[in-house]
Design a protein around this motif. Structure first.
Motif, PDB file in Angstrom:
ATOM      1  N   GLN A  28      66.431  43.202  51.210  1.00  0.00           N
ATOM      2  CA  GLN A  28      66.540  42.199  50.155  1.00  0.00           C
ATOM      3  C   GLN A  28      67.364  42.780  49.022  1.00  0.00           C
ATOM      4  O   GLN A  28      67.236  43.941  48.663  1.00  0.00           O
ATOM      5  N   GLY A  29      68.241  41.969  48.431  1.00  0.00           N
ATOM      6  CA  GLY A  29      69.133  42.452  47.391  1.00  0.00           C
ATOM      7  C   GLY A  29      68.420  42.830  46.111  1.00  0.00           C
ATOM      8  O   GLY A  29      67.196  42.662  45.975  1.00  0.00           O
ATOM      9  N   ALA A  30      69.185  43.344  45.160  1.00  0.00           N
ATOM     10  CA  ALA A  30      68.639  43.923  43.935  1.00  0.00           C
ATOM     11  C   ALA A  30      67.636  42.995  43.261  1.00  0.00           C
ATOM     12  O   ALA A  30      67.946  41.847  42.942  1.00  0.00           O
ATOM     13  N   THR A  31      66.430  43.509  43.039  1.00  0.00           N
ATOM     14  CA  THR A  31      65.365  42.791  42.346  1.00  0.00           C
ATOM     15  C   THR A  31      64.990  43.585  41.097  1.00  0.00           C
ATOM     16  O   THR A  31      64.876  44.804  41.143  1.00  0.00           O
ATOM     17  N   ILE A  32      64.808  42.898  40.006  1.00  0.00           N
ATOM     18  CA  ILE A  32      64.657  43.535  38.701  1.00  0.00           C
ATOM     19  C   ILE A  32      63.185  43.850  38.437  1.00  0.00           C
ATOM     20  O   ILE A  32      62.307  43.011  38.611  1.00  0.00           O
ATOM     21  N   VAL A  33      62.931  45.077  37.981  1.00  0.00           N
ATOM     22  CA  VAL A  33      61.551  45.554  37.850  1.00  0.00           C
ATOM     23  C   VAL A  33      60.904  45.169  36.522  1.00  0.00           C
ATOM     24  O   VAL A  33      59.689  45.317  36.371  1.00  0.00           O
ATOM     25  N   THR A  34      61.672  44.679  35.562  1.00  0.00           N
ATOM     26  CA  THR A  34      61.134  44.354  34.247  1.00  0.00           C
ATOM     27  C   THR A  34      61.038  42.841  34.048  1.00  0.00           C
ATOM     28  O   THR A  34      61.684  42.063  34.756  1.00  0.00           O
ATOM     29  N   ALA A  35      60.264  42.443  33.044  1.00  0.00           N
ATOM     30  CA  ALA A  35      60.042  41.023  32.779  1.00  0.00           C
ATOM     31  C   ALA A  35      61.230  40.372  32.084  1.00  0.00           C
ATOM     32  O   ALA A  35      61.426  39.160  32.191  1.00  0.00           O
ATOM     33  N   GLU A  36      62.004  41.135  31.355  1.00  0.00           N
ATOM     34  CA  GLU A  36      63.182  40.594  30.686  1.00  0.00           C
ATOM     35  C   GLU A  36      64.267  41.650  30.649  1.00  0.00           C
ATOM     36  O   GLU A  36      64.004  42.852  30.743  1.00  0.00           O
ATOM     37  N   GLY A  37      65.508  41.181  30.504  1.00  0.00           N
ATOM     38  CA  GLY A  37      66.637  42.102  30.487  1.00  0.00           C
ATOM     39  C   GLY A  37      66.871  42.727  31.850  1.00  0.00           C
ATOM     40  O   GLY A  37      66.075  42.586  32.776  1.00  0.00           O
ATOM     41  N   GLY A  38      67.998  43.394  31.976  1.00  0.00           N
ATOM     42  CA  GLY A  38      68.265  44.160  33.176  1.00  0.00           C
ATOM     43  C   GLY A  38      68.914  43.417  34.310  1.00  0.00           C
ATOM     44  O   GLY A  38      69.322  44.032  35.299  1.00  0.00           O
ATOM     45  N   CYS A  39      69.017  42.077  34.242  1.00  0.00           N
ATOM     46  CA  CYS A  39      69.693  41.315  35.292  1.00  0.00           C
ATOM     47  C   CYS A  39      71.198  41.495  35.157  1.00  0.00           C
ATOM     48  O   CYS A  39      71.753  41.330  34.070  1.00  0.00           O
ATOM     49  N   ALA A  40      71.869  41.787  36.254  1.00  0.00           N
ATOM     50  CA  ALA A  40      73.313  41.998  36.207  1.00  0.00           C
ATOM     51  C   ALA A  40      74.086  40.722  36.499  1.00  0.00           C
ATOM     52  O   ALA A  40      75.269  40.632  36.183  1.00  0.00           O
TER      53      ALA A  40
ATOM     54  N   ILE B 236      62.899  46.271  50.100  1.00  0.00           N
ATOM     55  CA  ILE B 236      63.201  45.621  48.827  1.00  0.00           C
ATOM     56  C   ILE B 236      63.962  46.619  47.965  1.00  0.00           C
ATOM     57  O   ILE B 236      63.576  47.778  47.851  1.00  0.00           O
ATOM     58  N   GLN B 237      65.069  46.164  47.392  1.00  0.00           N
ATOM     59  CA  GLN B 237      65.891  47.035  46.553  1.00  0.00           C
ATOM     60  C   GLN B 237      65.483  46.832  45.091  1.00  0.00           C
ATOM     61  O   GLN B 237      65.647  45.755  44.531  1.00  0.00           O
ATOM     62  N   LEU B 238      64.942  47.886  44.484  1.00  0.00           N
ATOM     63  CA  LEU B 238      64.489  47.822  43.091  1.00  0.00           C
ATOM     64  C   LEU B 238      65.614  48.251  42.165  1.00  0.00           C
ATOM     65  O   LEU B 238      66.313  49.233  42.418  1.00  0.00           O
ATOM     66  N   GLU B 239      65.738  47.528  41.042  1.00  0.00           N
ATOM     67  CA  GLU B 239      66.927  47.675  40.209  1.00  0.00           C
ATOM     68  C   GLU B 239      66.605  47.409  38.737  1.00  0.00           C
ATOM     69  O   GLU B 239      65.645  46.707  38.407  1.00  0.00           O
ATOM     70  N   HIS B 240      67.397  48.004  37.870  1.00  0.00           N
ATOM     71  CA  HIS B 240      67.517  47.589  36.471  1.00  0.00           C
ATOM     72  C   HIS B 240      68.969  47.828  36.076  1.00  0.00           C
ATOM     73  O   HIS B 240      69.533  48.872  36.380  1.00  0.00           O
ATOM     74  N   GLY B 241      69.576  46.831  35.423  1.00  0.00           N
ATOM     75  CA  GLY B 241      71.005  46.908  35.153  1.00  0.00           C
ATOM     76  C   GLY B 241      71.408  47.854  34.036  1.00  0.00           C
ATOM     77  O   GLY B 241      72.529  48.348  34.016  1.00  0.00           O
ATOM     78  N   GLY B 242      70.509  48.111  33.061  1.00  0.00           N
ATOM     79  CA  GLY B 242      70.906  48.961  31.943  1.00  0.00           C
ATOM     80  C   GLY B 242      72.119  48.384  31.228  1.00  0.00           C
ATOM     81  O   GLY B 242      72.129  47.213  30.833  1.00  0.00           O
ATOM     82  N   LEU B 243      73.170  49.179  31.091  1.00  0.00           N
ATOM     83  CA  LEU B 243      74.387  48.731  30.402  1.00  0.00           C
ATOM     84  C   LEU B 243      75.185  47.716  31.221  1.00  0.00           C
ATOM     85  O   LEU B 243      76.183  47.189  30.739  1.00  0.00           O
ATOM     86  N   ARG B 244      74.753  47.473  32.457  1.00  0.00           N
ATOM     87  CA  ARG B 244      75.411  46.458  33.289  1.00  0.00           C
ATOM     88  C   ARG B 244      74.736  45.109  33.138  1.00  0.00           C
ATOM     89  O   ARG B 244      75.079  44.142  33.827  1.00  0.00           O
TER      90      ARG B 244
END
Length: 481
Positions: A63-75, A107-115
């Protein structure tokens, strides 16, 4: 130190031991952007996108990048978040669907940070004015210059040491929820300018605490996951910044990436996905043609204008995209040499993706450069591609994908990733009508193994001849290949 490997090259159909999990074969669907979001139809969309690969025989579906936080971090628009236990529990319908076909799911866990999306998406930034970007260090001068020019917008907050530990724990909790929902493998999005990549990149990481060590965050995240899910396999992408533009001086070399892979294998990662790329999120990860048709398609113009701020800005981005397509021409198996170097030095499975397009190429790579092979974009045109690559007449099988990238660019508007190239869709339709996507029944499997979770037969899965020019039918973050 490495464990000697067998001198006999494995076949694509051979099983693979990945930590505590056995994959039925060595073909996997690489992570893509499913654009499913978190709405009431999210799980059904994920099932529609991912189950066909398992039904057709893929040993592993990512599964593609899934964001671990409730807000922010989506690329990008439509990325799914896994912070909410109630929502994640619903994903058991997805994992059950994959398991019914004998497949495994990561499942791919992700956070975009500066992206993060608010840095580049004009409309999203206007709607979310208070969002800060989690940063490893102060943004590099190149990004600050783009901010001052009004092309990007940053409100970055550099993480304290304590906050870095808290973020690692957030990854651990997300993994725990995913495993409870039935996921077999935790895969970290360690490349493509995500936050994990930023921690291991000299371009982004100029910290003076323990996390100035470019591998330390990977180790702490692994520890947090292990504390919560035990011996569930954990894999990660590991980037080499070999495709960074010449004006970037501080980059991670291929040799440094090989050393980092050795370190991560020793730390306990069960599998590694070495990838070449840039320090930016650019066409180095989706090498191929300039997607002229997608940019010219008037139905997407309004969405491009909302994303980039105006028609003029959208045109400027298209020009930059064309320049990148020249710089990052398609190269078959562009990560193979790096994977081979890593595989010579580690004993855990090495996964190779990026420009792999036919069975003869796969057979050459297995046992030489890697232990498993993955594809991404070809699944947009052929959701049931594994049936062709694993079948009895697969010796010369090749994907119909032409690497034109018309599938990927409209995703900035929130459009789904589907093949939009008529000649490719026509060829896939011909193969479907000829029965090429029917999975040969294996021992213990019945005819209903070609049926999706919701009772939709393979002929009803959106494929070549079903995806019309209106782009409203979904076939499946553009990934690395």
């Amino acid at each position: 130190m490495t464990t000697p490997r067998s001198e006999t090259a494995p076949a694509l159909t051979d099983p693979l031991e990945l930590g505590s999990v056995t994959l039925a074969n060595r073909l996997y669907r690489a992570p893509l952007l499913e654009c499913a979001g978190n709405g009431p139809e999210a799980v059904d969309r994920l099932i529609a996108d991912l189950e066909p690969a398992a039904a057709a025989g893929a040993g592993l579906v990512c599964q593609g990048a899934t964001i671990v936080t409730a807000e922010g971090g989506c690329a990008a628009p439509g990325m799914t978040r896994v912070h909410d236990p109630e929502f994640v529990s619903e994903l058991e319908r997805l994992t059950d669907a994959i398991h019914r076909h004998g497949g495994r799911i990561a499942i791919q866990l992700e956070h975009g940070g500066l992206r993060a999306m608010e840095t580049w998406h004009h409309e999203y930034r206007r709607e979310h004015p208070g969002l800060e970007q989690l940063a490893v260090s102060e943004p590099p001068w190149q990004l600050r210059a783009l901010d001052r020019a009004g092309l990007l917008s940053y409100d970055a907050r550099v993480l304290s040491t304590a906050e870095v530990y808290d973020l690692a724990a957030t990854f651990g909790r997300a993994a725990e929820r995913a495993v409870a929902a039935g996921y077999d493998v935790i895969h970290l999005a360690g490349a493509n300018m995500g936050l994990l990549h930023q921690f291991c990149s000299p371009f982004y990481n100029r910290r003076d605490d323990e996390f100035g060590d470019h591998g330390r965050f990977f180790e702490v995240v692994l520890s947090e996951i292990r504390d919560r899910v035990g011996d569930v396999p954990v894999t990660t992408k590991v980037p080499a910044e070999t495709a960074a533009p010449p004006f970037v001086r501080r980059t991670r070399s291929a040799t440094e990436t090989v050393r980092l892979c050795q370190r991560l294998a020793s730390a306990g990662y069960d599998g590694l996905v070495p990838v070449n790329g840039s320090v930016f999120w650019d066409m180095s990860i989706v090498r191929g043609e300039f997607p002229d048709a997608a940019w010219r398609d008037e139905r997407h113009h309004e969405g491009y204008d909302r994303a980039f701020g105006s028609r003029a800005r959208a045109v400027a981005v298209a020009v930059a995209n064309w320049i990148e397509s020249v710089a990052y021409d398609f190269e078959p198996g562009w990560n193979a040499a790096l994977c081979r170097r890593v595989r010579e030095r580690v004993s855990v499975p090495v996964f190779c993706e990026g420009g792999i397009r036919d069975r003869p190429q796969i057979d050459r790579l297995l046992g030489d450069a890697c232990d498993a092979v993955g594809m991404g974009r070809p699944f947009y045109a052929e959701p049931r591609l594994p049936a062709r690559l694993l079948g009895r007449e697969a010796a010369d099988a090749a994907v119909v994908c032409e690497n034109c990238n018309n599938c990927a660019v409209p995703q900035v508007t929130g459009a789904p990733g589907v093949c939009r190239t008529p000649a490719v869709l026509e060829r896939a339709g011909e193969l479907r009508r000829a029965g090429a996507y029917e999975r040969p029944a294996a021992a213990g499997e019945g005819a209903d193994d070609t049926t999706t979770a919701e009772g939709v037969g393979v002929e009803d899965v959106a494929t070549a001849e079903d995806v019309g020019v209106d782009d409203t039918t979904t076939a499946e973050e553009a990934g690395d290949d």
